[in-house]
Design an enzyme around this catalytic site. Structure first.
Site, PDB file in Angstrom:
ATOM      1  N   HIS A   9       0.838  -1.197   0.000  1.00  0.00           N
ATOM      2  CA  HIS A   9       0.000   0.000   0.000  1.00  0.00           C
ATOM      3  C   HIS A   9       0.876   1.252   0.000  1.00  0.00           C
ATOM      4  O   HIS A   9       1.954   1.278   0.615  1.00  0.00           O
ATOM      5  CB  HIS A   9      -0.945  -0.001   1.199  1.00  0.00           C
ATOM      6  N   GLU A  86      -0.028  -6.711   8.081  1.00  0.00           N
ATOM      7  CA  GLU A  86       1.287  -6.395   8.621  1.00  0.00           C
ATOM      8  C   GLU A  86       1.446  -7.068   9.981  1.00  0.00           C
ATOM      9  O   GLU A  86       0.473  -7.544  10.580  1.00  0.00           O
ATOM     10  CB  GLU A  86       1.418  -4.862   8.752  1.00  0.00           C
TER      11      GLU A  86
END
Length: 205
Positions: A9, A86
């Protein structure tokens, strides 16, 4: 040939505010939204046979906002996978960087099972295990072209899994992965060798 495009991202709110990311559900900034459109346009050029493609994404907001324009450009639905998240830093997620105690991994020994001291945080072994599981699931789907929208830390372990690095041996691996990058991985259909065609490509930005 089978291709996997690992997308990280682009700029998110926690980057600008200098907060710990992890599982903190930050959104893309205006700059990040523009970058997501550029990523989608680039992948539109790279993936001509869209009927054989699949799109996977972490379920956090910043990755979903990155995956949505890719899905629109390629005409694909987004399959969300929590394993593409993450690493979580537990109670440090969403806090100002450096405001909580942090124990770095040791230079030697069992780095994969090191704990950083923040309640609820993951060990590297847990993060890497999730990434390895996500890769295996994506490859099992059998698409000719697969896009995985994820985060910088997770991307390292997707590449490690791709090249067959044993999970237990991944304690030192770390690739330089920038926000908004595209890493192109390819497997040939004769020898089934796995290539890293490009790592951390940001030319589209």
């Amino acid at each position: 040939m089978r291709n996997l495009y690992v997308v990280t991202h682009p700029e998110a709110d926690h980057h600008v505010r200098k907060l710990v990311g992890g599982w903190y559900d930050s959104a893309l900034t205006d700059r990040g939204i523009v970058a997501a459109q550029r990523i989608a346009a680039d992948l539109g050029e790279r993936i001509p046979r869209r009927e054989t493609a699949l799109l996977f994404s972490s379920d956090l907001r910043r990755t979903r906002q990155t995956a949505d324009p890719i899905g629109q450009r390629l005409g694909l639905s987004v399959h969300q996978d929590r394993n593409l998240r993450e690493q979580t830093y537990g109670i440090a997620d969403g806090t100002p960087a450096g405001s909580t105690p942090y124990l770095p991994p040791p230079p030697h020994g069992d780095r994969m099972h090191h704990w950083d001291g923040n309640a609820g945080s993951e060990m590297r072994f847990q993060l890497a295990g999730r990434a390895y599981t996500a890769l295996h699931r994506m490859l099992a789907a059998g698409a000719q072209d697969t896009v995985a929208v994820t985060h910088g830390g997770t991307a390292t372990y997707l590449v490690a899994a791709w090249i067959g690095l044993p999970l237990e041996a991944a304690g030192y691996v770390k690739f330089q992965i920038s926000p908004g990058s595209i890493t192109h991985l390819r497997e040939d259909d004769v020898f089934h060798d796995r290539q890293v065609v490009s790592l951390n490509d940001t030319a589209h930005l």
